[in-house]
Scaffold this active site. Structure first.
Site, mmCIF file in Angstrom:
data_model
loop_
_atom_site.group_PDB
_atom_site.id
_atom_site.type_symbol
_atom_site.label_atom_id
_atom_site.label_comp_id
_atom_site.label_asym_id
_atom_site.label_seq_id
_atom_site.Cartn_x
_atom_site.Cartn_y
_atom_site.Cartn_z
ATOM 1 N N ASP A 121 19.709 55.497 41.660
ATOM 2 C CA ASP A 121 19.171 55.890 40.360
ATOM 3 C C ASP A 121 18.376 57.175 40.537
ATOM 4 O O ASP A 121 17.786 57.405 41.595
ATOM 5 C CB ASP A 121 18.260 54.795 39.799
ATOM 6 C CG ASP A 121 19.019 53.558 39.361
ATOM 7 O OD1 ASP A 121 20.162 53.691 38.887
ATOM 8 O OD2 ASP A 121 18.462 52.451 39.478
ATOM 9 N N ASP A 137 24.742 54.053 34.040
ATOM 10 C CA ASP A 137 23.976 53.295 33.047
ATOM 11 C C ASP A 137 24.129 53.916 31.657
ATOM 12 O O ASP A 137 24.266 53.198 30.662
ATOM 13 C CB ASP A 137 22.494 53.256 33.432
ATOM 14 C CG ASP A 137 22.241 52.571 34.765
ATOM 15 O OD1 ASP A 137 23.021 51.673 35.138
ATOM 16 O OD2 ASP A 137 21.260 52.939 35.433
#
Length: 165
Positions: A121, A137
């Site tokens: 991330d 995402d």
């Protein structure tokens, strides 16, 4: 093979490609620091938006953290969506895009889970204290938005055909 589902496959390939390319860029330009050390971060807009290299071994917002079933769940979701793309009916455009973005997002994070054991991330909206996330995402959320819009659009078309008393 005819390209009757070009939007499905195009959105899937675009999203998984963008996800994996951006994650590769992050791994080449940032240092992964494990807690308690502070993560490597680059502020684009100080205290608003940063690139911050962290990993997540759970699903969205670290749900199912440390679950050995999560990589298999990602794999099964991808397999189901690929099957839908190959053998399912030709959906309207918004549904094609929605399922394609879902596939791309699930595949992007699934690749990380299977090969790295965790998901990379790096998108960090500090202004609203949102959890750090990635392009996969975003693709999943765009896919869901497309499917919601497709459902709303088809219900509007259906209500127009229904005669009013």
């Amino acid at each position: 093979m005819r390209w009757k589902k070009l939007l499905f496959w195009g959105s899937a390939l675009l999203s998984v490609g963008a996800d994996q390319l951006t994650k590769f860029w992050v791994t080449q330009n940032f240092e992964l620091r494990r807690p308690p050390a502070q993560p490597d971060t680059w502020p684009l807009i100080q205290n608003v938006f940063h690139f911050t290299y962290v990993t997540n071994d759970g699903a969205a917002f670290s749900l199912f953290k440390d679950s050995p079933l999560l990589p298999w769940l990602s794999f099964l979701v991808c397999l189901g969506l690929i099957g839908l793309g190959l053998f399912g009916p030709r959906f309207p455009q918004w549904e094609q895009a929605g399922y394609g973005f879902l596939l791309g997002g699930a595949a992007g994070n699934g690749i990380d889970r299977i090969f790295l054991g965790e998901v990379i991330d790096f998108l960090d909206f500090r202004l609203i204290q949102f959890p750090v996330f990635n392009i996969a995402d975003i693709s999943i959320n765009v896919g869901l938005a497309c499917l919601i819009f497709a459902t709303w659009q088809s219900s509007r078309k259906g209500s127009r055909k229904t005669p009013t008393p």
